[in-house]
Write a protein that holds these residues in place. Structure first.
Motif, mmCIF file in Angstrom:
data_model
loop_
_atom_site.group_PDB
_atom_site.id
_atom_site.type_symbol
_atom_site.label_atom_id
_atom_site.label_comp_id
_atom_site.label_asym_id
_atom_site.label_seq_id
_atom_site.Cartn_x
_atom_site.Cartn_y
_atom_site.Cartn_z
ATOM 1 N N SER A 141 0.711 -1.159 -0.161
ATOM 2 C CA SER A 141 -0.074 0.183 0.125
ATOM 3 C C SER A 141 1.104 1.348 0.172
ATOM 4 O O SER A 141 0.335 2.258 -0.062
ATOM 5 C CB SER A 141 -1.040 -0.016 1.164
ATOM 6 N N GLY A 142 2.148 0.979 0.377
ATOM 7 C CA GLY A 142 2.973 2.264 0.223
ATOM 8 C C GLY A 142 3.410 2.791 -1.366
ATOM 9 O O GLY A 142 3.220 1.749 -2.356
ATOM 10 N N GLY A 143 3.886 3.834 -1.603
ATOM 11 C CA GLY A 143 4.118 4.317 -3.023
ATOM 12 C C GLY A 143 5.659 4.298 -3.266
ATOM 13 O O GLY A 143 6.039 5.337 -4.045
ATOM 14 N N ARG A 144 6.266 3.369 -2.582
ATOM 15 C CA ARG A 144 7.709 3.450 -3.002
ATOM 16 C C ARG A 144 8.137 2.075 -3.749
ATOM 17 O O ARG A 144 7.543 1.356 -3.571
ATOM 18 C CB ARG A 144 8.398 3.607 -1.347
ATOM 19 N N HIS A 145 9.471 2.555 -4.060
ATOM 20 C CA HIS A 145 10.190 1.358 -4.653
ATOM 21 C C HIS A 145 9.626 0.669 -5.690
ATOM 22 O O HIS A 145 9.655 -0.586 -5.331
ATOM 23 C CB HIS A 145 10.933 0.938 -3.533
ATOM 24 N N PHE A 146 9.255 0.942 -6.796
ATOM 25 C CA PHE A 146 8.676 0.069 -7.755
ATOM 26 C C PHE A 146 9.649 -0.347 -8.728
ATOM 27 O O PHE A 146 9.568 -1.496 -9.575
ATOM 28 C CB PHE A 146 7.625 0.811 -8.619
#
Length: 362
Positions: A141-146
């Protein structure tokens, strides 16, 4: 020259805006091709033009003097660092019309890195036969490190990089895709020679693991796979990617946590790979290209990496790999992607300028 949002300058009539821009070089100019993008992420050469992804979920097609938004994209989770990310134009594109992109795919209340395949119709600026061929297991659910770079291997399989999604311990857990480079076919099938096929406790798509946030990946001139990744505070790395190898995150690192605390056990551990190069302080690397030497023969085999933090393009060469020059000008503000075109010119995206640029001999 002032640029309005969505303005476009055709390469045929563009004039040099920043020249010469390479320290120690006098045979180059940097020309702005287009501006007014919204968080541009990646470029690909298709049809008779250029495709540019924007992180918030738009795909832009530039051809001649026209600029169009491509229709047909699926639902994209534009959240934090996630959204519409990399684009790959395969070698057989002229015959197949296929393109591949990575994006943050909604997974209930989570998002995960996914690969889509589509056919691109340049006449209609439209995608057809759009399908998701891979998505990571256990998104976040976090918006980091794709992570999210794509490379076509010499055999036509696809490599995709996936960040740890901010859940760093999962990069050592091969029952998830967090912090891995995966390898699949163009239909999303698992190649039978992947290193963990048939091994209990390992997802079969995984090619390598122990990565933090790989935002650059490319092949060298011999077809070997290379990737770079963001460290935490210090410790951005370039790695030559080996089949089945563990690159150590978060057990080993040349950086520290943002608090200054030590990461893991230090810089080395048996069974974990050492980087080919690391930066300290971090440069926030994004985009990666190893040059053919077509226009600048002296750069053949050199590595080019964009810096989001220090606003330059790093040029590296040698064994061990070392940064030997920095390409820096007003154009290189937060470089996100860098590619070599068919004619040997070097193209890059500047997030700081929301622009697309071309480097060529003067």
């Amino acid at each position: 020259m002032s640029l309005t949002r969505r303005s476009f300058i055709a390469s045929a009539c563009a004039t040099p805006l920043f020249a010469p821009a390479v320290f120690g070089q006098s045979n180059m100019q940097i020309t702005q091709i287009a501006g007014g993008f919204d968080a541009p992420w990646a470029i690909g050469f298709a049809g008779n033009g250029v495709l540019v992804t924007e992180r918030d979920g738009a795909l832009i097609y530039l051809s001649g003097t026209t600029r169009r938004t491509v229709s047909g994209l699926p639902e994209i989770a534009a959240n934090g660092q996630g959204g519409l990310l990399d684009i790959l134009i395969p070698r057989n594109h002229a015959q197949s019309q296929l393109i591949f992109m990575t994006y943050a795919k909604p997974q209930g209340r989570r998002e995960g890195t996914a690969i889509l395949r589509a056919r691109f119709d340049p006449e209609r600026a439209a995608l057809t036969e759009v399908t998701s061929i891979f998505e990571m297991r256990r998104g976040s659910s976090g918006g980091r490190h794709f992570g999210s770079r794509l490379v076509e291997g010499p055999d036509g399989t696809l490599f995709a990089s996936i960040g740890d999604r901010g859940d760093r311990e999962q990069a050592q857990n091969t029952e998830t895709h967090n912090g891995t480079i995966v390898r699949v076919t163009k239909t999303g099938a698992v190649p039978s020679d992947n290193p963990f096929v048939g091994r209990l406790g390992h997802l079969p798509e995984i090619w390598s693991y122990g990565h933090r946030n790989p935002q650059g990946m490319t092949l060298d001139l011999k077809g070997n796979l290379w990737a770079h990744e963001h460290g935490a505070k210090g410790g951005d790395e370039i790695n030559k990617i080996e089949k089945g190898a563990n690159y150590g995150w978060p057990v080993i690192s040349y950086g520290t946590h943002y608090s200054g605390a030590k990461i893991g056990i230090g810089t080395a551990q048996e069974g974990m790979q050492q980087p080919a190069h690391f930066w300290d302080p971090s440069i926030a690397p994004s985009g990666y290209m190893i040059y053919s030497g077509k226009l600048w023969k002296e750069w053949r085999g050199h590595h080019f990496v964009g810096s989001l933090k220090f606003d330059y393009i790093s040029r590296l060469t040698g064994s061990p790999l070392k940064e030997v020059a920095q390409i820096k000008s007003d154009a290189t503000a937060r470089v996100r992607d860098i590619r070599e075109a068919a004619d040997g010119s070097i193209w890059f995206l500047s997030v700081g300028n929301d622009g697309l640029y071309r480097m060529s001999p003067s």
